[in-house]
Design a protein around this motif. Structure first.
Motif, PDB file in Angstrom:
ATOM      1  N   LEU A 164      29.725 -45.225  -0.358  1.00  0.00           N
ATOM      2  CA  LEU A 164      29.152 -44.484   0.762  1.00  0.00           C
ATOM      3  C   LEU A 164      27.851 -45.099   1.284  1.00  0.00           C
ATOM      4  O   LEU A 164      27.503 -44.924   2.432  1.00  0.00           O
ATOM      5  N   SER A 165      27.143 -45.788   0.410  1.00  0.00           N
ATOM      6  CA  SER A 165      25.854 -46.321   0.846  1.00  0.00           C
ATOM      7  C   SER A 165      26.026 -47.567   1.690  1.00  0.00           C
ATOM      8  O   SER A 165      25.101 -47.984   2.377  1.00  0.00           O
ATOM      9  N   GLY A 166      27.182 -48.167   1.627  1.00  0.00           N
ATOM     10  CA  GLY A 166      27.426 -49.338   2.463  1.00  0.00           C
ATOM     11  C   GLY A 166      26.602 -50.533   2.054  1.00  0.00           C
ATOM     12  O   GLY A 166      25.844 -51.091   2.843  1.00  0.00           O
ATOM     13  N   GLN A 167      26.748 -50.910   0.766  1.00  0.00           N
ATOM     14  CA  GLN A 167      25.974 -52.052   0.296  1.00  0.00           C
ATOM     15  C   GLN A 167      26.298 -53.303   1.112  1.00  0.00           C
ATOM     16  O   GLN A 167      25.415 -54.061   1.458  1.00  0.00           O
TER      17      GLN A 167
ATOM     18  N   ASP B  23      20.735 -48.150   6.142  1.00  0.00           N
ATOM     19  CA  ASP B  23      21.195 -48.285   7.517  1.00  0.00           C
ATOM     20  C   ASP B  23      20.007 -48.463   8.468  1.00  0.00           C
ATOM     21  O   ASP B  23      20.017 -49.327   9.348  1.00  0.00           O
TER      22      ASP B  23
ATOM     23  N   ALA C 247      27.520 -39.441   3.747  1.00  0.00           N
ATOM     24  CA  ALA C 247      26.588 -40.531   3.451  1.00  0.00           C
ATOM     25  C   ALA C 247      25.164 -40.145   3.847  1.00  0.00           C
ATOM     26  O   ALA C 247      24.198 -40.561   3.224  1.00  0.00           O
TER      27      ALA C 247
ATOM     28  N   ALA D  95      21.693 -44.449   1.563  1.00  0.00           N
ATOM     29  CA  ALA D  95      22.588 -44.832   2.655  1.00  0.00           C
ATOM     30  C   ALA D  95      21.839 -44.788   3.988  1.00  0.00           C
ATOM     31  O   ALA D  95      21.909 -45.717   4.793  1.00  0.00           O
TER      32      ALA D  95
ATOM     33  N   GLN E 152      30.492 -40.337   7.288  1.00  0.00           N
ATOM     34  CA  GLN E 152      29.117 -40.660   7.683  1.00  0.00           C
ATOM     35  C   GLN E 152      28.186 -39.487   7.423  1.00  0.00           C
ATOM     36  O   GLN E 152      27.039 -39.666   7.044  1.00  0.00           O
TER      37      GLN E 152
ATOM     38  N   ILE F 298      27.796 -48.465   7.563  1.00  0.00           N
ATOM     39  CA  ILE F 298      28.466 -47.175   7.391  1.00  0.00           C
ATOM     40  C   ILE F 298      28.991 -46.666   8.721  1.00  0.00           C
ATOM     41  O   ILE F 298      29.782 -45.744   8.753  1.00  0.00           O
TER      42      ILE F 298
END
Ligand SMILES: Nc1ncnc2c1ncn2[C@@H]1O[C@H](COP(=O)(O)OP(=O)(O)OP(=O)(O)O)[C@@H](O)[C@H]1O
Ligand SMILES: [Mg+2]
Lengths: 273, 326
Positions: free
Chosen positions: A190-193, A218, A208, A214, A205, A197
């Motif tokens: 979910l954090s979008g490493q 972003d 997140a 996250a 979203q 996201i």
């Protein structure tokens, strides 16, 4: 100096400083940290960047991945670090000795967080510098102040979450560690490493948005990579601010409950495996 | 006489499953300022439980306790400011840091500034002589050094009242003697105003304490100076009888004698002997020895002895302080 301020400095900040000192001194004494904290993340980042290059991804993805890699280590070192360390302090009897003093427990946890942040920051900077030098990633430094603001808010919110999760660790002991591991993957996801996201469906979203990391990640990326200003990122700042003031009192309450219950049944201070 | 620690009908109940267990049962003590006060009792008597309540680590189930005039539950933070606790065998701190660095940390925890902590470590060093290991890593020092370090930590915050839970636990004779000397100095030099210590070593309590409470199964069964307590057995006579270790099983016949108030057995594996310490209510030793010989128990030595606190315990409780089997 007012009483409250002097209490805050002497009874809250000082113990926190002391605990951060322990973490920083101890964490840098053995040179093996270079391997764990810099070399391994670099290898991960390198492999992801190569994968993106082979797929013909745009240039900015390099910076994207590097920021992701650098910020993600805060999740491990600060957040889980607090819970794990508190659990360990309880097992070794250090917590008992700390509770003998009139310093509040959140100051101990602040110290762990600050110590973790200091070390992680040094290492993240190393990762970023190497990323810039080796991969020629580009960042827009004009937006650095905004990125730093978002970043600091993220850390403060993480401290709040850390307080709450530390409680989890103490209550569930070893199980707390398992719960961590269970939460790790979805949170990473979910954090979008390694990806934005904004590619998620809306519902994800929103979820997140409950994870400070996250939101922070972003925001920092948008500022440094896409040159977005406060006019575009005000919602990020606001959400982080709200997360901060929501998580902190929750965390505080959980911890107080646990300490009180420990005093009640004499369990907090027992060293069981 | 100023009372610095006081408990009134203190009760602590632990729940073991659905059974209740009274670790402390209406304990009332009064500790005047300026003394070393000892709690003497066998394993599981409730010594540590009492100390934990007084140091705010544990809540009482009933009754009240005051330390330095403050209620340990209602004014817990005020109590914490003026006390410290050192437990025998404790190893607080961080092994990867040096002793000095650990003490610097605890200085911050107690709210001293960096400079004040440094000065305080020097002062404590004068009292305890930590030089030889001050800059060694905590995980590399010996048990004796560890105990001195623990004591140093306990002194950092200038406590008025110091609690010591089995301060010489696990130390060899020399280190134990050193720690006892330090404890005595702390009171004599007015470094600490009041000390409450627990022990199940008789000699330690006799040597150190001005006032002693004997505690057994959660109850205080006697309180007084060592002399006053010894006078509780002034009409009795104490004998030590040494026998062979192999004869020890048959020693139960001593119970036949009405004059034997009680006895304890200390075995000495090294010499293959055992020492029986007996309290007699009347001079009956000749008859006892004759009976032992008749039972083929070979008596090696017989000596008359002075009354010790152990005899007081034996007299009051009916078993020895270090016995667990009876
Ligand atoms: N947290 C706890 N939960 C349940 N029972 C406990 C707890 N702490 C102590 N007890 C019980 O209370 C009794 C008194 O224990 P305590 O540790 O106070 O004895 P003590 O006099 O210090 O003994 P020792 O000489 O072994 O240190 C023991 O039977 C112990 O098992
Ligand atoms: Mg004990």
């Amino acid at each position: 100096m007012s009483n409250r301020l002097s209490w805050f400095i002497n009874r809250f900040l000082r113990p926190a400083f002391g605990r951060a000192y322990v973490r920083i001194k101890g964490g840098n004494r053995e040179p093996s940290w270079i391997l764990w904290e810099i070399l391994l993340p670099l290898i991960m980042i390198t492999s992801v960047i190569w994968a993106y290059e082979n797929m013909g991804a745009p240039e900015f993805f390099k910076g994207f991945v590097i920021i992701g890699g650098a910020m993600m280590s805060y999740w491990y070192n600060v957040l889980w670090g607090m819970g794990r360390t508190l659990y360990w302090e309880k097992e070794t009897g250090n917590l008992e000795v700390f509770l003998l003093s009139d310093a509040p427990l959140p100051s101990l946890l602040l110290g762990m967080a600050l110590g973790g942040m200091f070390n992680t920051t040094l290492r993240s900077i190393a990762v970023i510098i190497l990323g810039v030098v080796v991969f020629k990633a580009e960042f827009n430094v004009d937006y650095l102040p905004l990125a730093i603001l978002i970043f600091i808010l993220t850390l403060v919110a993480l401290y709040g979450v850390g307080l709450a999760l530390s409680g989890l660790h103490i209550v569930y002991g070893r199980m707390g560690v398992r719960i961590n591991e269970l939460l790790d993957e979805p949170i990473m996801f979910l954090s979008g490493q390694y990806y934005p996201i904004s590619t998620f469906p809306m519902a994800l979203q929103y979820i997140a948005g409950l994870i400070p990391l996250a939101v922070g990640l972003d925001g920092v990326r948008r500022a440094l990579l896409f040159s977005e200003g406060i006019d575009a990122l005000w919602l990020h700042v606001l959400v982080l601010f709200i997360l901060m003031i929501v998580f902190y009192p929750i965390g505080l309450r959980i911890l107080n409950k646990i300490v009180e219950r420990g005093r009640m049944d004499g369990r907090l201070i027992l060293r069981w495996i | 006489m100023l009372i610095t620690i006081e408990t009134r009908d203190l009760v602590r109940i632990f729940k073991h499953g659905d059974k209740e267990f009274r670790a402390l049962d209406k304990v009332s003590i009064q500790v005047p300022e300026g003394v070393i006060y000892g709690l003497l009792g066998p394993n599981g008597a409730g010594k540590t439980t009492l100390i934990r309540i007084l140091t705010t680590l544990l809540l009482p189930s009933d009754g009240d306790a005051y330390v330095g005039g403050y209620h340990v539950v209602r004014d817990a933070n005020k109590v914490r400011k003026i006390i410290n606790l050192v437990s025998g065998g404790e190893r607080p701190g961080y092994g990867i840091l040096t002793v000095r660095e650990n003490l610097m940390y605890y200085g911050q925890v107690y709210g001293l500034s960096w400079g004040e902590t440094k000065r305080r470590i020097e002062e404590v060093n004068e009292l305890l002589h930590l030089d030889e290991f001050l800059d060694k890593r905590l995980n590399s020092i010996s048990t004796g050094m560890m105990q001195k370090y623990a004591l140093a930590r306990g002194l950092l915050n200038h406590p008025q009242i110091l609690f010591l839970d089995e301060p010489t636990l696990g130390l060899d004779v020399q280190n134990a003697r050193h720690i006892r000397r330090v404890i005595k100095h702390l009171i004599e030099d007015k470094e600490i105003r009041t000390i409450l210590l627990t022990s199940h070593y008789m000699a330690e309590v006799e040597e150190l304490c001005d006032i002693v409470s004997i505690i057994d199964r959660g109850r205080i069964i006697a309180t007084g100076s060592p002399d006053e307590l010894r006078k509780m057995v002034k009409d009795e006579i104490i004998y030590n009888i040494d026998v062979r270790l192999s004869d020890i099983d048959r020693i139960r016949i001593l119970r036949r004698f009405r004059t034997v108030v009680g006895y304890t057995i200390k075995t000495r594996q090294l010499t293959g002997e055992a020492r029986i310490r007996m309290i007699l209510s009347g001079e009956d030793i000749a008859r006892i020895i004759r009976t032992l010989e008749e039972e083929n128990i070979h008596v090696l030595r017989v000596t008359r002895d002075e009354v010790s606190l152990e005899d007081v315990f034996l007299r009051l409780v009916g078993r020895g302080l270090e016995d667990e089997y009876e």
